[in-house]
Write a protein that holds these residues in place. Sequence first.
Motif, PDB file in Angstrom:
ATOM      1  N   ASP A  98     -15.233  39.857  67.852  1.00 47.26           N
ATOM      2  CA  ASP A  98     -15.259  41.353  67.915  1.00 47.26           C
ATOM      3  C   ASP A  98     -16.383  42.129  66.612  1.00 47.26           C
ATOM      4  O   ASP A  98     -16.949  43.063  66.843  1.00 47.26           O
ATOM      5  N   ARG A  99     -16.074  41.254  65.581  1.00 41.38           N
ATOM      6  CA  ARG A  99     -16.779  41.777  64.487  1.00 41.38           C
ATOM      7  C   ARG A  99     -18.305  42.008  64.516  1.00 41.38           C
ATOM      8  O   ARG A  99     -19.064  42.679  64.148  1.00 41.38           O
ATOM      9  N   ASP A 100     -18.716  40.899  65.175  1.00 45.66           N
ATOM     10  CA  ASP A 100     -20.351  40.801  65.555  1.00 45.66           C
ATOM     11  C   ASP A 100     -20.447  39.849  66.667  1.00 45.66           C
ATOM     12  O   ASP A 100     -20.624  38.884  66.612  1.00 45.66           O
ATOM     13  N   PRO A 101     -20.588  40.610  67.767  1.00 46.15           N
ATOM     14  CA  PRO A 101     -20.643  39.858  69.234  1.00 46.15           C
ATOM     15  C   PRO A 101     -22.141  39.025  69.188  1.00 46.15           C
ATOM     16  O   PRO A 101     -22.235  38.128  69.946  1.00 46.15           O
ATOM     17  N   LYS A 102     -23.142  39.422  68.281  1.00 48.75           N
ATOM     18  CA  LYS A 102     -24.369  38.711  68.371  1.00 48.75           C
ATOM     19  C   LYS A 102     -24.352  37.226  67.849  1.00 48.75           C
ATOM     20  O   LYS A 102     -25.229  36.493  68.027  1.00 48.75           O
ATOM     21  N   LEU A 103     -23.436  37.131  66.948  1.00 47.70           N
ATOM     22  CA  LEU A 103     -22.885  35.728  66.378  1.00 47.70           C
ATOM     23  C   LEU A 103     -24.162  35.058  65.945  1.00 47.70           C
ATOM     24  O   LEU A 103     -24.708  33.991  66.198  1.00 47.70           O
ATOM     25  N   PRO A 104     -24.935  35.426  64.605  1.00 47.94           N
ATOM     26  CA  PRO A 104     -25.803  34.836  64.182  1.00 47.94           C
ATOM     27  C   PRO A 104     -25.321  33.429  63.460  1.00 47.94           C
ATOM     28  O   PRO A 104     -24.041  33.220  63.460  1.00 47.94           O
ATOM     29  N   PRO A 105     -26.161  32.466  63.243  1.00 47.99           N
ATOM     30  CA  PRO A 105     -25.714  31.145  62.839  1.00 47.99           C
ATOM     31  C   PRO A 105     -24.743  31.204  61.696  1.00 47.99           C
ATOM     32  O   PRO A 105     -23.798  30.486  61.906  1.00 47.99           O
ATOM     33  N   ARG A 106     -24.910  31.959  60.816  1.00 47.50           N
ATOM     34  CA  ARG A 106     -23.725  31.896  59.625  1.00 47.50           C
ATOM     35  C   ARG A 106     -22.661  32.561  60.172  1.00 47.50           C
ATOM     36  O   ARG A 106     -21.591  31.993  59.837  1.00 47.50           O
ATOM     37  N   ARG A 107     -22.470  33.540  61.142  1.00 44.07           N
ATOM     38  CA  ARG A 107     -21.369  33.960  61.572  1.00 44.07           C
ATOM     39  C   ARG A 107     -20.608  33.092  62.512  1.00 44.07           C
ATOM     40  O   ARG A 107     -19.301  32.806  62.453  1.00 44.07           O
ATOM     41  N   LEU A 108     -21.285  32.129  63.214  1.00 51.43           N
ATOM     42  CA  LEU A 108     -20.967  31.066  64.206  1.00 51.43           C
ATOM     43  C   LEU A 108     -20.059  30.188  63.234  1.00 51.43           C
ATOM     44  O   LEU A 108     -19.042  29.740  63.343  1.00 51.43           O
ATOM     45  N   ALA A 109     -20.877  29.588  62.061  1.00 51.13           N
ATOM     46  CA  ALA A 109     -20.205  28.813  61.102  1.00 51.13           C
ATOM     47  C   ALA A 109     -18.727  29.227  60.594  1.00 51.13           C
ATOM     48  O   ALA A 109     -17.769  28.506  60.385  1.00 51.13           O
ATOM     49  N   ILE A 110     -18.986  30.490  59.972  1.00 47.46           N
ATOM     50  CA  ILE A 110     -17.498  31.044  59.392  1.00 47.46           C
ATOM     51  C   ILE A 110     -16.405  31.040  60.504  1.00 47.46           C
ATOM     52  O   ILE A 110     -15.428  30.687  60.340  1.00 47.46           O
ATOM     53  N   GLY A 111     -17.089  31.548  61.415  1.00 41.79           N
ATOM     54  CA  GLY A 111     -16.200  31.742  62.595  1.00 41.79           C
ATOM     55  C   GLY A 111     -15.312  30.530  63.027  1.00 41.79           C
ATOM     56  O   GLY A 111     -14.099  30.437  63.305  1.00 41.79           O
ATOM     57  N   LEU A 112     -16.248  29.365  63.115  1.00 40.23           N
ATOM     58  CA  LEU A 112     -15.482  28.099  63.564  1.00 40.23           C
ATOM     59  C   LEU A 112     -14.496  27.513  62.506  1.00 40.23           C
ATOM     60  O   LEU A 112     -13.620  27.013  62.677  1.00 40.23           O
ATOM     61  N   ALA A 113     -14.909  27.706  61.414  1.00 46.70           N
ATOM     62  CA  ALA A 113     -14.413  27.331  60.309  1.00 46.70           C
ATOM     63  C   ALA A 113     -12.902  28.138  60.156  1.00 46.70           C
ATOM     64  O   ALA A 113     -11.704  27.698  59.767  1.00 46.70           O
ATOM     65  N   VAL A 114     -12.917  29.363  60.083  1.00 49.82           N
ATOM     66  CA  VAL A 114     -11.686  30.429  60.376  1.00 49.82           C
ATOM     67  C   VAL A 114     -10.652  29.977  61.459  1.00 49.82           C
ATOM     68  O   VAL A 114      -9.600  29.618  61.203  1.00 49.82           O
ATOM     69  N   VAL A 115     -11.183  29.772  62.472  1.00 45.57           N
ATOM     70  CA  VAL A 115     -10.349  29.424  63.761  1.00 45.57           C
ATOM     71  C   VAL A 115      -9.670  28.184  63.497  1.00 45.57           C
ATOM     72  O   VAL A 115      -8.795  27.770  63.938  1.00 45.57           O
ATOM     73  N   ALA A 116     -10.694  27.118  63.429  1.00 50.62           N
ATOM     74  CA  ALA A 116     -10.079  25.742  63.186  1.00 50.62           C
ATOM     75  C   ALA A 116      -9.165  25.492  62.253  1.00 50.62           C
ATOM     76  O   ALA A 116      -8.213  24.861  62.211  1.00 50.62           O
ATOM     77  N   GLY A 117      -9.477  26.405  61.171  1.00 52.19           N
ATOM     78  CA  GLY A 117      -8.809  25.988  59.919  1.00 52.19           C
ATOM     79  C   GLY A 117      -7.217  26.792  59.780  1.00 52.19           C
ATOM     80  O   GLY A 117      -6.451  26.449  59.319  1.00 52.19           O
ATOM     81  N   LEU A 118      -7.503  27.776  60.481  1.00 56.58           N
ATOM     82  CA  LEU A 118      -6.104  28.576  60.431  1.00 56.58           C
ATOM     83  C   LEU A 118      -5.080  28.769  61.649  1.00 56.58           C
ATOM     84  O   LEU A 118      -3.773  29.144  61.714  1.00 56.58           O
TER      85      LEU A 118
END
Length: 381
Positions: free
Chosen positions: A190-210
């Motif tokens: 929702d924060r950035d639907p375009k999901l640039p590469p950096r956002r993809l990596a951060i998103g994966l880390a947040v979801v998997a880690g928390l």
Amino acid sequence: MLATLPWDLAHDLPWKVFTNPATKWATQPSFVVGEYLFILLALAALVHAWRSGRAHMLAWVAAIVAGTANDMIFMALPLVDNFWQAQATIMVTPRLPLYIPCVYVCFMYLPTVSVWRLNLRPLPRATLTGLCAILFYAPYDIIGAKFLWWTWHDTDPPISERILGVPIGSTMWVIVFTATFAYLLNRVIDRDPKLPPRRLAIGLAVVAGLSTILMVLQMSPIQALTGGKPNAVGLIGVVALYAAIAIWGIRQSKPEARRPLDRILMAAIFAWAIVLPTILATNDPATHQSASLHQTYGECHVEATDLTGASRYAYVCAEDFDEDYSFGCLDALPAEGSGWYTVCGKAHTDFPLWMGTVMALAMLGALIYAWMLGAFRPPQQ
């Protein structure tokens, strides 16, 4: 006591990375069908994600990473190490069949993206995803436990209360874990639907880690309110609360038109709804045997205490256990202290109840997923 961590290759154990499916069919035919069903469903989900864009690919990758990490964490911690997988035809380690990450993809990716089609607010979107996840997972949980696709710890308090052989704790965990996963994932997208590469990596880390951490933080007070272990009252409470939030959101939703690509998911859902009841209808659990890691066999009534102070018996013993397997097909009981041994399936005690429940869940699941994916709405123009 034999303790095997999920990533331990344990070369001293008689496990194999690859087993001929025909060999496995001789002892657990239902398992062979179930294993490849979930592998194929996960591949179908991958095709759908790949063709649907970055948000869908993030959901697929996050499901397999967060789900597998959760499974390995649970196997590694004595506090929650209470289940042992059967040996599939493709094993990653002695305790991790390849199909298990695929199961996570199925019950996390499919409900997550199906609920997306309703355009709900964040909280109803998450709660509905958790409820749809257990609708998908429950038939698998019922059948897998009955046909020895895994075995449970005999006296562990969090899994002692069961319905049709399935621990209520397992059911509650699926709902809360998947809802938590969906909420975190949706916030990232929702924060950035375009999901640039950096956002993809951060998103994966947040979801998997928390996902696992936040799930445990939610489950702890729920268990405290239900006498320290999951029970029917707690399950009803969670389902009622999640359903109320989901219904509130659905009343304000604006479902999107049917997407042509979603036919892939519809095909996957209908395959699930047909194959799992067929497995139950055409197989006899009494003919099944599972040679794998199980709860360590040993002396009866030896108590072990976990980090919370709760006690359970350290060993399973033939004189005093209450599980849906037996040692009746063996010439001799397992040696004391052994963790790798064979268990034998038990015949149905109430086949109509098992069959009726699985059929009802499959039919209800197929209808709800079809509705979410727009089967009853006009297609995109």
